[in-house]
Scaffold this motif. Structure first.
Motif, PDB file in Angstrom:
ATOM      1  N   CYS B  20     -20.256 -10.499  35.681  1.00 23.26           N
ATOM      2  CA  CYS B  20     -21.420  -9.595  35.665  1.00 23.26           C
ATOM      3  C   CYS B  20     -21.199  -8.448  34.678  1.00 23.26           C
ATOM      4  N   SER B  22     -22.890  -5.822  34.377  1.00 22.16           N
ATOM      5  CA  SER B  22     -23.324  -4.516  34.872  1.00 22.16           C
ATOM      6  C   SER B  22     -22.460  -3.979  36.004  1.00 22.16           C
ATOM      7  N   CYS B  39     -28.071  -4.095  39.018  1.00 26.37           N
ATOM      8  CA  CYS B  39     -28.372  -5.374  38.363  1.00 26.37           C
ATOM      9  C   CYS B  39     -29.481  -5.216  37.329  1.00 26.37           C
ATOM     10  N   GLU B  41     -30.455  -8.011  35.579  1.00 24.62           N
ATOM     11  CA  GLU B  41     -30.763  -9.423  35.296  1.00 24.62           C
ATOM     12  C   GLU B  41     -30.189  -9.830  33.935  1.00 24.62           C
ATOM     13  N   CYS B  42     -29.200  -9.127  33.503  1.00 24.53           N
ATOM     14  CA  CYS B  42     -28.505  -9.397  32.240  1.00 24.53           C
ATOM     15  C   CYS B  42     -29.417  -9.218  31.024  1.00 24.53           C
ATOM     16  N   CYS B  51     -24.320 -14.429  36.617  1.00 25.85           N
ATOM     17  CA  CYS B  51     -23.928 -14.838  37.970  1.00 25.85           C
ATOM     18  C   CYS B  51     -24.451 -16.241  38.281  1.00 25.85           C
TER      19      CYS B  51
HETATM   20  S1  SF4 Z   1     -28.163 -11.035  36.992  1.00 27.11           S
HETATM   21 FE1  SF4 Z   1     -26.191 -11.293  38.003  1.00 27.11          FE
HETATM   22  S2  SF4 Z   1     -24.717 -11.113  36.354  1.00 27.11           S
HETATM   23 FE2  SF4 Z   1     -26.641 -10.297  35.568  1.00 27.11          FE
HETATM   24  S3  SF4 Z   1     -26.542  -8.124  35.974  1.00 27.11           S
HETATM   25 FE3  SF4 Z   1     -27.550  -9.020  37.730  1.00 27.11          FE
HETATM   26  S4  SF4 Z   1     -25.891  -9.426  39.160  1.00 27.11           S
HETATM   27 FE4  SF4 Z   1     -24.952  -9.049  37.209  1.00 27.11          FE
END
Ligand code: SF4
Ligand code: SF4
Ligand code: SF4
Lengths: 493, 64
Positions: B20, B22, B39, B41-42, B51
């Protein structure tokens, strides 16, 4: 209680010749015992020094030395169709049982406790569940801590190879001199049938593209290890109809790249384990199919035939698992390493294995001078130490040897359901034992009752306890000479 | 906008935690959980949610 270990008395008790440890070393390479099928002249003494205490890398050592695995690295970067990580890594553990995951500190505590209690301990390994090279922080912390406390312990890891090239330099720095890579294919089209996806450089790849990346990383990792003189064992899972024929090609590739041992393991695909293969009905190979493939591979990379596909947290000699004695809740809060038991044990082994080497080369001579073209498949009940020292009814596995004009070779082991439980013999499990022993000519054990002996005979398998407590090779040599030789007693090396 | 982990399916391998970008994933009590505040969501960092891409169990890291 788990199966008893070879005691120090048991090892030093019988047949003792006066031989120095030095003889044991040179003797080791003067017989066919290094690795699984190494010929004496093929192994230099530096390599023998590396493997002589490693039960997985040396068939000879596996009679004396024990390993422990610590499951500290559960994260993985690929998916294999034979693995369901909801339970465990199918690669390195008997599936269906969840291992205890440890932090590096817990792993250190466990390693010290095991070293204090199990004098045979020589190797600490990190295998599944997960990938030790990918879950690197945990792996590295564990190795560093354990090596600091138990200086002479050998460190080893297993990996699927994807992250391996990134770790070779650090592995070499930490003196990890045994690495196992699972390589099931060198043709990505076959790989695509085995690996649904990989996670590499921040994205998931699938299909032939995924298998191509994995393949390239495996090959370069192997080459890098070879270049640094780190010994490698290649594990391949034999999947009938998928990669069984292809493993001959795999064997060539890994041999060309310097692999030290090749270990072909049967696919385990019980539907109860919930793996893709288990659920899709993909079958595993039969014992004789596995042996046939291994026989065809002889001449390539040296074959390992004594693999037990042990659990990721197994402790003890191969073929036994004392892991349950060392679960976290049984570990003392504070432990201090005490080297004395391990040192005493090593001195005894040095002497004992010298004796066994001598006995072995004599036995080889007997087989060769018998001048017969025939071969004999022998199943041995043993608790370790290279002797026939287990009762038929107590055996949980038999070690299979083949005597032929080429000599006496270890072929593999076959697991059985223990036939005699708490003094009661179970007829059903005897049927199971008999079918597992398919193809075997003679069973050697420390003791056997009349009734199982008769039942075996009806199925065409002879059994005898006449050689109880002898060295395995001595008994097989005598047996072979008696079966096929003209003048067994005159035969010497 | 955040992802979450279906705890009953998680194998607790921890792969998502170290992928992750973040620092949104932590082991809490019995399982890994995603902090919705952290989070992203990347987005802007990677094409796919890390993730979900590394998780061995399908439909375990999903949009909250
Ligand atoms: S989507 Fe998953 S990997 Fe991406 S920032 Fe959120 S928790 Fe972290
Ligand atoms: S490498 Fe090991 S842990 Fe990873 S999926 Fe394959 S068998 Fe399972
Ligand atoms: S990657 Fe999936 S299985 Fe592993 S800890 Fe994260 S959510 Fe659980």
């Amino acid at each position: 209680m788990s199966a008893p270990m070879i005691s120090l008395q048991g090892l030093s008790g019988t047949t003792v010749f006066d031989q120095s440890p030095a003889r044991a070393k040179s003797g080791g390479c003067a017989s066919s015992s290094c690795g699984s099928s190494a010929k004496p002249h093929e192994m230099d003494s530096a390599v023998w020094e590396k493997i002589k205490d490693h039960p997985c890398f040396s068939e000879e050592a596996h009679h004396y030395f024990a390993r422990m695995h610590v499951a500290v690295a559960p994260a993985c970067n690929i998916q294999c169709n034979y693995c369901n990580r909801k339970y465990d890594c199918a690669n390195e553990s008997r599936p269906g049982v969840v291992s205890e995951r440890l932090t590096p500190d817990q792993a250190l505590r466990k390693a010290i406790e095991v070293a204090n209690q199990v004098p045979q301990l020589s190797v600490l390994g990190i295998a599944g569940p997960g990938d030790a090279c990918y879950d690197w922080k945990n792996t590295k912390a564990t190795f560093e801590r354990v090596a600091k406390e138990i200086a002479d312990i050998k460190l080893c890891i297993s990996t699927n190879g994807l992250a391996l090239p990134d770790r070779v330099a650090e592995l070499a720095e930490m003196n990890v001199d045994h690495v196992t890579i699972t390589i099931n294919m060198v043709d990505p089209r076959i790989g695509a049938e085995i690996y649904p996806w990989i996670f590499y450089e921040n994205r998931r790849y699938t299909g032939v593209e995924a298998a191509t990346i994995l393949h390239e990383r495996q090959m370069s990792g192997l080459e890098m290890l070879t270049a640094r003189g780190i010994l490698t064992k290649i594990n391949s899972v034999m999947i009938p109809g998928v990669n069984d024929e292809h493993l001959i090609e795999v064997n060539k590739w890994v041999k060309e790249r310097g692999a030290f041992l090749h270990n072909v393991m049967p696919l385990i695909s019980d539907p109860a384990h919930g793996t893709h293969y288990g659920l899709s009905g993909q079958r595993g190979p039969k014992a004789m199919e596995l042996k046939a493939l291994q026989d065809r591979l002889e001449g390539g990379a040296k074959l390992m035939r004594h693999c037990r596909q042990c659990r990721a947290d197994a402790v003890g000699l191969l073929g036994e698992d004392r892991g349950k004695e060392f679960t976290l809740d049984r570990l003392p809060d504070k432990v201090t390493y005490d080297a004395s038991k391990r040192e005493t044990y090593r001195a005894v082994v040095a002497r004992e294995r010298g004796d066994r080497m001598a006995a072995k080369s004599e036995a080889l001579g007997m087989v060769k001078t018998a001048g017969s073209g025939k071969s004999l498949l022998v199943a041995v009940a043993t608790k370790g130490g290279g002797r026939i020292n287990e009762h038929f009814g107590h055996a949980k596995e038999f070690q299979i040897y083949e005597a032929s004009p080429k000599g006496i070779g270890f072929v593999g082991h076959r697991k059985v359901e223990q036939y005699c439980l708490g003094g009661r013999a179970e007829d059903k499990s005897l049927d199971g034992v008999i079918s597992t022993l398919e193809g075997v000519d003679i069973v050697l054990c420390a003791r056997i009752g009349n009734s199982p002996e008769d039942r075996l005979k009806e199925s065409g398998i002879r059994a005898t306890d006449a050689y109880g407590y002898d060295y395995i090779e001595t008994a097989i040599g005598a047996l072979y000479a008696a079966e096929f030789g003209s003048e067994p007693l005159a035969a010497t090396a | 906008m955040a992802f979450k982990i279906i705890a009953s399916q998680c194998t607790q391998c921890g792969a998502c935690e170290f992928e992750c970008p973040s620092g949104a994933i932590k082991f809490k009590g019995e399982t890994y959980v995603i902090d919705p505040k952290k989070c992203t969501e990347c987005e802007g960092t990677f094409e796919t949610q890390q993730c979900a891409s590394v998780c061995p169990v399908s439909k375990t890291c999903v949009p909250a």
